[in-house]
Design an enzyme around this catalytic site. Structure first.
Site, PDB file in Angstrom:
ATOM      1  N   ASP A  33       0.861  -1.177   0.000  1.00  0.00           N
ATOM      2  CA  ASP A  33       0.000   0.000   0.000  1.00  0.00           C
ATOM      3  C   ASP A  33       0.899   1.228   0.000  1.00  0.00           C
ATOM      4  O   ASP A  33       1.782   1.354   0.869  1.00  0.00           O
ATOM      5  CB  ASP A  33      -0.910   0.005   1.225  1.00  0.00           C
ATOM      6  CG  ASP A  33      -2.053   1.017   1.112  1.00  0.00           C
ATOM      7  OD1 ASP A  33      -1.787   2.154   0.691  1.00  0.00           O
ATOM      8  OD2 ASP A  33      -3.189   0.662   1.460  1.00  0.00           O
ATOM      9  N   ALA A  81      -2.489   6.069  -7.389  1.00  0.00           N
ATOM     10  CA  ALA A  81      -3.281   7.257  -7.060  1.00  0.00           C
ATOM     11  C   ALA A  81      -4.756   6.892  -7.053  1.00  0.00           C
ATOM     12  O   ALA A  81      -5.178   5.956  -7.737  1.00  0.00           O
ATOM     13  CB  ALA A  81      -3.043   8.374  -8.081  1.00  0.00           C
ATOM     14  N   TYR A 133      -9.530  16.034  -6.230  1.00  0.00           N
ATOM     15  CA  TYR A 133      -8.560  15.170  -6.914  1.00  0.00           C
ATOM     16  C   TYR A 133      -7.421  15.995  -7.480  1.00  0.00           C
ATOM     17  O   TYR A 133      -6.237  15.703  -7.250  1.00  0.00           O
ATOM     18  CB  TYR A 133      -9.234  14.385  -8.035  1.00  0.00           C
ATOM     19  CG  TYR A 133      -8.254  13.835  -9.044  1.00  0.00           C
ATOM     20  CD1 TYR A 133      -7.361  12.820  -8.696  1.00  0.00           C
ATOM     21  CD2 TYR A 133      -8.193  14.352 -10.337  1.00  0.00           C
ATOM     22  CE1 TYR A 133      -6.444  12.331  -9.615  1.00  0.00           C
ATOM     23  CE2 TYR A 133      -7.268  13.869 -11.257  1.00  0.00           C
ATOM     24  CZ  TYR A 133      -6.399  12.864 -10.892  1.00  0.00           C
ATOM     25  OH  TYR A 133      -5.488  12.385 -11.797  1.00  0.00           O
ATOM     26  N   LYS A 182      -3.310  16.008  -6.498  1.00  0.00           N
ATOM     27  CA  LYS A 182      -2.231  15.764  -7.451  1.00  0.00           C
ATOM     28  C   LYS A 182      -1.297  16.969  -7.548  1.00  0.00           C
ATOM     29  O   LYS A 182      -0.083  16.815  -7.688  1.00  0.00           O
ATOM     30  CB  LYS A 182      -2.813  15.411  -8.817  1.00  0.00           C
ATOM     31  CG  LYS A 182      -3.545  14.075  -8.866  1.00  0.00           C
ATOM     32  CD  LYS A 182      -2.612  12.903  -8.571  1.00  0.00           C
ATOM     33  CE  LYS A 182      -1.664  12.636  -9.712  1.00  0.00           C
ATOM     34  NZ  LYS A 182      -0.787  11.452  -9.440  1.00  0.00           N
ATOM     35  N   VAL A 223     -14.944   8.953 -19.808  1.00  0.00           N
ATOM     36  CA  VAL A 223     -15.991   9.146 -20.805  1.00  0.00           C
ATOM     37  C   VAL A 223     -15.888   8.171 -21.974  1.00  0.00           C
ATOM     38  O   VAL A 223     -16.921   7.634 -22.415  1.00  0.00           O
ATOM     39  CB  VAL A 223     -15.999  10.612 -21.308  1.00  0.00           C
ATOM     40  CG1 VAL A 223     -14.710  10.974 -22.033  1.00  0.00           C
ATOM     41  CG2 VAL A 223     -17.213  10.866 -22.183  1.00  0.00           C
ATOM     42  N   ARG A 228     -11.340  17.879 -24.616  1.00  0.00           N
ATOM     43  CA  ARG A 228     -10.208  17.158 -24.055  1.00  0.00           C
ATOM     44  C   ARG A 228      -9.234  16.776 -25.164  1.00  0.00           C
ATOM     45  O   ARG A 228      -9.577  16.765 -26.353  1.00  0.00           O
ATOM     46  CB  ARG A 228     -10.669  15.879 -23.333  1.00  0.00           C
ATOM     47  CG  ARG A 228     -11.513  16.121 -22.080  1.00  0.00           C
ATOM     48  CD  ARG A 228     -10.702  16.752 -20.982  1.00  0.00           C
ATOM     49  NE  ARG A 228     -11.451  16.872 -19.729  1.00  0.00           N
ATOM     50  CZ  ARG A 228     -12.124  17.957 -19.352  1.00  0.00           C
ATOM     51  NH1 ARG A 228     -12.168  19.012 -20.165  1.00  0.00           N
ATOM     52  NH2 ARG A 228     -12.743  17.996 -18.200  1.00  0.00           N
TER      53      ARG A 228
END
Length: 325
Positions: free
Chosen positions: A55, A77, A143, A147, A183, A207
């Site tokens: 972990d 992550a 999120y 990061k 997506v 994107r």
């Protein structure tokens, strides 16, 4: 490698083995005996891979993984943006504290190189396009914030201790084995399951989609390049092609020869201030120092992804009737 059992991680394991490397692959401990997507790899790949359970949040696990490594690829992550609204602390513990554990282990063992994984989400909605590495960081979700925090830790360890860190910042990667929270697999998975009326969130965001084999090649490029060319640097990896979600659905429909009707599902829509509306990559820095360039077009990558989801064995791994957070 951390995060070896995941979508990109499993493809990177394959790419490393194909390039002649032996891989020590950390898989998050679970009581099911599952190695995640590593279980789907050919025996020839697994024969060159030492799988260890652990972990990234546990310093002891990370220390054992790093000992003796020539290059550490840190991909572990939590990545689902919707779930980061529900459980932000878990993102800090995995993405920030986990990265701290990797940095400390690399520093302790004198590892020659650490490739740290960032994300284009740290940029937020594009202020200038295409987005290069000097673009401001603007985290619009828990999120992305976790990061960005991990990126700053990596940067600080290089500046403070000379830790040989390279940060790779992939834009939206897609391909076989990706979770349906994203997506492209969401669209393809619903269509492969026989639906022609599919549910999505906001169709306006744009994107820059990179096929997973090209993203894996970018990791190898920064992991094997001359140290003076990459260590201490941040490198974007993307195609430079921008497409909206609405136009993407049309392209997928064409590839799958399917007429598609989209219905808006409010559960899939991010909070207004959290949606990243535009991302398009400038990868010229990575290209200049490593020669990397994507080799797959969007259409080629979609064809490979469709083939994976049309395989009954691949489709059976997914719950296409559910909204995957």
């Amino acid at each position: 490698m951390t995060g070896a059992e995941g979508f990109i991680g499993s493809h990177l394991v394959e790419a490393l083995v194909a390039a002649g490397h032996r891989v020590r692959a950390m898989v998050q401990y679970n009581s099911f005996g599952s190695y995640g997507w590593l279980d789907a790899l050919p025996p020839s790949v697994l024969e060159a891979t030492e799988v260890v359970l652990g972990d990234v949040r546990d310093p002891g696990s990370v220390d054992g993984l790093v000992a003796g490594a020539e290059v550490v690829y840190h991909l572990a992550a939590l990545i689902a943006i919707p779930y980061s609204y529900q459980a932000p602390r878990s993102y800090v513990e995995t993405n920030v504290v986990g990265t701290l554990n990797v940095l400390e282990a690399v520093r302790r063992h004198g590892t020659p190189r650490l490739v740290h994984t960032s994300t284009s989400e740290t940029y937020g909605t594009a202020r200038t396009v295409p987005i290069d590495e000097e673009h401001p960081v603007h985290a619009q979700s828990p999120y992305a914030a976790s990061k960005a925090g991990a990126d700053r830790l990596a940067e600080s360890y290089h500046a403070s201790f000379g830790t040989p860190v390279v940060t790779l910042r992939p834009f939206n990667t897609f391909g076989p084995r990706q979770s349906m929270r994203a997506v492209i697999p969401s669209v393809i998975g619903q269509l492969a399951a026989g639906r022609r009326v599919i549910t999505l969130g906001d169709l306006r965001p744009t994107r820059d989609f990179t096929y997973v084999a090209d993203t894996a090649a970018a990791f190898l490029a920064v992991g094997t390049a001359a140290a003076d060319a990459v260590v201490g640097g941040v490198f974007n990896a993307g195609t430079g092609r921008e497409i909206s979600v609405a136009d993407l659905v049309a392209v997928v429909g064409k590839v799958m020869d399917a007429d598609v009707e989209v219905r808006r599902d409010p559960r899939r829509v991010r909070p207004a201030g959290s949606e990243v509306m535009r991302l398009v990559c400038d990868a010229s820095r990575l290209r200049a120092v490593t020669g990397w360039a994507p080799r797959h077009s969007l259409e080629d990558g979609l064809a490979g992804t469709v083939a994976f989801f049309r395989d009954p064995a691949g489709l059976a791994r997914y719950k296409t009737h559910l909204y995957n957070v």
